[in-house]
Design an enzyme around this catalytic site. Sequence first.
Site, PDB file in Angstrom:
ATOM      1  CD  GLU A 139       2.049  -4.252   8.742  1.00 15.76           C
ATOM      2  OE1 GLU A 139       3.196  -4.098   9.211  1.00 15.76           O
ATOM      3  OE2 GLU A 139       1.828  -4.403   7.533  1.00 15.76           O
ATOM      4  CD1 TRP A 155       0.919  -0.120   2.971  1.00 15.46           C
ATOM      5  CD2 TRP A 155      -0.868   1.028   3.622  1.00 15.46           C
ATOM      6  NE1 TRP A 155       1.153   0.315   4.245  1.00 15.46           N
ATOM      7  CE2 TRP A 155       0.073   1.019   4.683  1.00 15.46           C
ATOM      8  CE3 TRP A 155      -2.078   1.694   3.817  1.00 15.46           C
ATOM      9  CZ2 TRP A 155      -0.159   1.653   5.896  1.00 15.46           C
ATOM     10  CZ3 TRP A 155      -2.308   2.322   5.040  1.00 15.46           C
ATOM     11  CH2 TRP A 155      -1.362   2.298   6.058  1.00 15.46           C
ATOM     12  CG  ASP A 156       4.940   0.923   0.950  1.00 13.37           C
ATOM     13  OD1 ASP A 156       5.717   1.360   1.806  1.00 13.37           O
ATOM     14  OD2 ASP A 156       4.467  -0.221   0.993  1.00 13.37           O
ATOM     15  CE  LYS A 206       5.851  -2.949  11.397  1.00 14.39           C
ATOM     16  NZ  LYS A 206       5.704  -4.015  10.376  1.00 14.39           N
ATOM     17  CD  GLN A 207       2.555   0.690   9.895  1.00  8.67           C
ATOM     18  OE1 GLN A 207       3.419   1.335   9.349  1.00  8.67           O
ATOM     19  NE2 GLN A 207       2.036  -0.397   9.344  1.00  8.67           N
TER      20      GLN A 207
END
Length: 805
Positions: free
Chosen positions: A498, A359-360, A623-624
Amino acid sequence: MNGWKLVYEEFTPQQEALREALCTLGNGYFASRGAAPESSAGGIHYPGTYIAGCYNRLQTQIAGETIENESLVNAPNWLALTFRIEDGDWFDVGNVNVLSYHQELDIKKAILTRTIRFCDPDGRHTRVDQRRLVSIEHPHLAALETSIHAEDWSGSIEVRSALDGQVVNAGVERYRDLNKRHLNSGTAESIADDTFWLEVETSQSRIRIVQAATTRLWRGEQCITPAPAVDQAEGYIAHHYQTRLDPQQPLRIEKIVALYTSRDHAISESGLEARKSVSEAAAFDALASRHIMVWKQLWQRFDFDIEHDDPEEEEKTERTLRLHILHLIQTTSPHVMDLDVGVPARGLHGEAYRGHIFWDELFVFPLFNLRMPEITRALLCYRYRRLNEARRAAQAAGYRGALYPWQSGSNGREESQRLHLNPKSGNWIPDNSRLQRHINAAMVYNIWQYYQVTRDMEFLSFYGAEMILEIARFWSSFTSYNDESKRYEILNVMGPDEYHDAYPHDRRPGLNNNAYTNLMMVWVLLRALELRDILPSQRFSELCQTLNLSKEEFAHWDEVSRRMIIPFHKDEHDNDIISQFEGYEKLTEFDWQDYRKKYGDIQRLDRILEADDDTPNRYKVSKQADVLMLFYLFSSEELGELFAHLGYPFEYETIPRNIDYYLKRTSHGSTLSRVVNSWVLARSNRPGAWPLFAEALDSDVADIQGGTTSEGIHTGAMAGTVDLIQRCFTGIETRGDVLWLNPSLPEGLSSLTLTIRYRQHVLGFHITPSRVRISTEPCAEKPIKIGIVTDVNEFQPGEVREFQL
């Protein structure tokens, strides 16, 4: 050092892998790591050449299962060139006394230079100067120039120039137990004193890769290329040249290489094309001149200028941002307009994530939308060509519409691994990341943002709309109705975080009602419904007939878009918090202080916990960004409209309250994390944005994750830092028919100057904390609307206006 040079003044073996990634040169068609030409893969170096879209599949037996992985293939090493003096050892920088070392990546010119002065074991002093490029003008050409200066000796010298197809994919340590030999040997032939070529073929995808090389030796202006000795083995060919060297005249060696594959357009046969191309190629200086010219044109589109109160901070920031832009263009240059490729999450710079597309794009496309949107269009077509595969995936899972994969490669099937290795514990553990269905929402967001910037009705009508409608159809069929809440819900997914892939003590993977996924699904349905008013009526009718879309289906989409559940819970101050997923509030608070004291760096907390026989599924850790992704993608006005559409309250305090709550529960285990968190802090006008931005800026240059950058750059993080300058600090939004501007420069940044493209207009912005100057270049396009904070202004081509903030 300056704002255009990345310089290393000493050879540091333990830093070489990182430098090789950061000094990668490429042109969108292929890229080669910045490894020394004399090096081979081992403990210090890892030469690697990667061709966009060149994938191959291999199977491996792991833990009693047959695992198939598709990888971006490490192509033959074209750089291989070395020498030896008087029948001594082949030159190796690690085996001589290095007197001085200088390696420099010229970011403006995309040329890598290296100068080494050394004393060999026999006491001879020698200087080696090297330049290399991967041509941005000619996508199939690369060149290396080496000059050898004998400072205090005369004698014989042997030069070896090779094409090495004996390479494997071994650039990521945790993959090394997997099968890694992707290339089968083919033809190798010496066809002239200065020219030879090599052909290999990928073992499963049957892609033929051909390299043809010319090597010419020069003394002054005289070409002295002697007849070579040919060294040939399976998958390898080299020319060995013997000559003499003395202090009066250096030996200059030019190696020009052409690379073609059987996937290329407008060719008869890749070997024939490579040999013809290299025979017609210009010398190094001529190639470099044209290469520099094209890069100058690109920088006129992509460069920017910042002024910071701290001159050192200003120079470092500009240099790193330009390095990021360089690598993004080298990965997705204008050459991708003619290729069937996506955006690998780790660029064409290494083998991490096996070269897959994630998805970057969500972070990469905004840069190109506002600078060279034709690149975005081409990369979106990669997704369109895989629409049928996405339809098959949805059908196989029991749903309608299109389900795009979390990881994509050659044909768009799901490439996410089912097992992954935790290097801290040595355990192979289940990988449930394919449950990140939010990739489907990212696809629509990318299409919509491209359309908003370009108003490319042709693309929307014949490509984008079909993807949007099929993805909306998937989301509608993926929901279920909850009789208790009287709302629709989405079950068994993973969010962007994630770390959480299941509920504690539940062996079944998946979480329910991830807030980000649910709200993005609502936004997708609204965009699909909006197509009825945007597309030409004839084209919309054709799509409805082709896809068998009925009024009843549209009515259902409208109902789901109004009745989707968004979970909330209370924080310690009894404030409403958007729950990352249903049941999040029941998780245990994590002892951050204790784990930092025990382990130091806890960015990859998931690996630490698994090695301790624990799991992040038990804790309120991220995580993010997950919930905070909503504040990254949407303005407060857009979010307010979405929540109102759902019948939920939304107030401005919702944003800072959620930022505070989730920031202190985030480990920043992804390079994207600091980008998103810096963005949301900056847009809420709070301190902390610039420090997080500075950390994000250092993600790859300083390799803050301790070894990941050497496996490939992080395209999302690199693009995200540039976009913080481009859109976040400027407040640029494209909604409706208005380009909105609402600048909020962080403390210390005194001005920002950049140029963008919006609907065929070239716009120049000069922004300070108190004012903004906007200029439009003359053109034949219609006037555009630009909103400054809350006021909308119509701009004619060729107009210059200034506004107080």
